[in-house]
Design an enzyme around this catalytic site. Structure first.
Site, PDB file in Angstrom:
ATOM      1  N   ARG A 299       0.789  -1.216   0.000  1.00  0.00           N
ATOM      2  CA  ARG A 299       0.000   0.000   0.000  1.00  0.00           C
ATOM      3  C   ARG A 299       0.827   1.275   0.000  1.00  0.00           C
ATOM      4  NH1 ARG A 299      -3.298  -3.147   1.755  1.00  0.00           N
ATOM      5  NH2 ARG A 299      -1.555  -3.870   2.969  1.00  0.00           N
ATOM      6  N   THR A 300       1.700   1.390   0.979  1.00  0.00           N
ATOM      7  CA  THR A 300       2.398   2.662   1.153  1.00  0.00           C
ATOM      8  C   THR A 300       3.282   2.968  -0.058  1.00  0.00           C
ATOM      9  OG1 THR A 300       2.363   2.263   3.517  1.00  0.00           O
ATOM     10  CG2 THR A 300       3.819   4.001   2.747  1.00  0.00           C
TER      11      THR A 300
ATOM     12  N   ARG B 264      11.284   3.370   3.923  1.00  0.00           N
ATOM     13  CA  ARG B 264      10.780   2.437   4.947  1.00  0.00           C
ATOM     14  C   ARG B 264      11.936   1.486   5.273  1.00  0.00           C
ATOM     15  NH1 ARG B 264       5.293  -0.951   4.954  1.00  0.00           N
ATOM     16  NH2 ARG B 264       4.597   1.138   5.502  1.00  0.00           N
TER      17      ARG B 264
ATOM     18  N   HIS C  46       5.151   6.303  11.629  1.00  0.00           N
ATOM     19  CA  HIS C  46       4.645   6.220  10.253  1.00  0.00           C
ATOM     20  C   HIS C  46       3.755   7.461  10.060  1.00  0.00           C
ATOM     21  CE1 HIS C  46       3.385   4.646   6.537  1.00  0.00           C
ATOM     22  NE2 HIS C  46       2.906   3.472   6.885  1.00  0.00           N
TER      23      HIS C  46
ATOM     24  N   LYS D 288      26.163  -5.627   0.523  1.00  0.00           N
ATOM     25  CA  LYS D 288      27.627  -5.645   0.336  1.00  0.00           C
ATOM     26  C   LYS D 288      28.321  -4.969   1.506  1.00  0.00           C
ATOM     27  CE  LYS D 288      27.287  -5.122  -4.700  1.00  0.00           C
ATOM     28  NZ  LYS D 288      27.529  -4.148  -5.774  1.00  0.00           N
TER      29      LYS D 288
HETATM   30  C1  NCD Z   1       1.153  -0.664   8.290  1.00  0.00           C
HETATM   31  C2  NCD Z   1       2.630  -0.553   8.497  1.00  0.00           C
HETATM   32  O1  NCD Z   1       3.396  -0.917   7.610  1.00  0.00           O
HETATM   33  O2  NCD Z   1       2.997  -0.072   9.547  1.00  0.00           O
HETATM   34  N1  NCD Z   1       0.741  -0.711   7.000  1.00  0.00           N
HETATM   35  C3  NCD Z   1       0.659   0.446   6.273  1.00  0.00           C
HETATM   36  O3  NCD Z   1       1.602   1.157   6.100  1.00  0.00           O
HETATM   37  N2  NCD Z   1      -0.547   0.771   5.794  1.00  0.00           N
HETATM   38  C4  NCD Z   1       0.432  -1.540   9.216  1.00  0.00           C
HETATM   39  C5  NCD Z   1       0.912  -2.931   9.457  1.00  0.00           C
HETATM   40  O4  NCD Z   1       1.848  -3.410   8.824  1.00  0.00           O
HETATM   41  O5  NCD Z   1       0.304  -3.562  10.307  1.00  0.00           O
END
Ligand code: NCD
Length: 296
Positions: free
Chosen positions: A48-49, A98, A126, A77
């Site tokens: 999603r993100t 991320r 997040h 590496k």
């Molecule tokens: C979440 C995350 O990655 O923190 N997902 C997201 O970004 N929509 C929630 C999760 O992984 O539970």
């Protein structure tokens, strides 16, 4: 350079500006980001993100370069994140990262020549998810002040609930945290709420906790953060929201979830008007369009 690394770093003014802009970006296609490049660095799983940021950039006419797993990068590496930041920030106008380690986005930003957006740093924060959650609350309820917001599930490792709670300290809300003892909200967050004078309570009783919620923010137990899989198995199905529980305990609740969902919300809820979790996804693109134009 302007980074978005945590929810606490946002002033109420900055938050409101992003929400307002997001509203104008719903359903928008334009060329605002023409000639700009977004580097999407995902060193931890995401669907999603990552795609949401990619869609946001493309809807604004920009380009996207991306890394989708740690294995295919120079990190394997032995390259440090600091060096990666110095290199990659020369390729792009903005970086979305991320990474499994808490604090990694800040470290990356310290070494980057361009703005960095934290898209989840381990069990840390997040903030872009929190902004889209806040935007969703405002759209669904028509307001944020005066609401009782209940968060359930893995509040210890779940960065989404954490980031949203920090953001909500800018509003007059009541917070209820529903989690088993092992997965309670982090003490530093509770301390922050105390300092800000935010009214909150904690319980491990699901039924009691969700009672009278205006917003019910459910989260997944974060399997990947447990050292021992047995500890996860014990808690995996600790809370399951059913249609009957919604009808009896919180019929007016807007039900939210950052997704992916595992078992914590029964599928029978999906057709209820209360279920806002798929609308969150659409809102997310508009919020990320607003973030890109603000931070680039
Ligand atoms: C979440 C995350 O990655 O923190 N997902 C997201 O970004 N929509 C929630 C999760 O992984 O539970």
């Amino acid at each position: 350079m302007n980074n978005l690394l945590s929810s606490e770093s946002l002033s109420k003014e900055a938050i409101e500006k992003i929400l307002q802009k997001a509203d104008s970006f719903l359903g928008y296609n334009g060329q605002d980001m023409k000639g700009k490049i977004l580097a999407n660095l995902f060193y931890e799983p995401s669907t999603r993100t990552r795609l949401s940021f990619e869609t946001a950039m493309k809807r604004l006419g920009g380009e996207v370069i991306s890394v989708t797993d740690m294995e295919s990068t120079s990190i394997t590496k032995g390259e440090t994140l600091d060096d990666t930041a110095k290199v990659i920030s020369q390729f792009a106008d903005i970086v979305v990262i991320r990474h499994p380690e808490s604090g990694s986005a800040t470290r990356f930003a310290d070494n980057s020549q361009v703005s960095v957006i934290n898209a989840g740093d381990g069990a840390g924060q997040h903030p872009t998810q929190a902004l889209l959650d806040l935007f969703t609350i405002q759209k669904e309820k028509g307001k944020i002040d005066g609401l009782k917001v209940v968060m359930t599930g893995d509040l210890k490792y779940g960065r989404c609930a954490n980031s949203l709670a920090y953001l909500l300290t800018n509003y007059d809300v009541e917070l209820v945290f529903v989690a088993p003892d092992q997965l309670k909200m982090k003490p530093e967050l509770l301390k922050y709420l105390d300092e800000k004078g935010v009214k909150y309570s904690e319980t491990d009783d699901f039924k009691e906790g969700i009672e009278g919620a205006d917003v019910l923010y459910c989260t997944r137990i974060q399997k990947e953060r447990f050292a021992d899989s047995k500890d996860y198995e014990e808690l995996a199905d600790v809370y399951i929201l059913t249609k009957q529980l919604v009808e009896n305990n919180c019929p007016d609740a807007t039900i939210m979830h950052p997704l992916p969902r595992v078992h914590e919300i029964s599928h029978e809820i999906d057709d209820m008007p209360n279920a806002a979790y798929f609308r969150q996804v659409e809102n997310g693109v508009a919020v990320r369009m607003a973030i890109l134009t603000e931070y680039i």
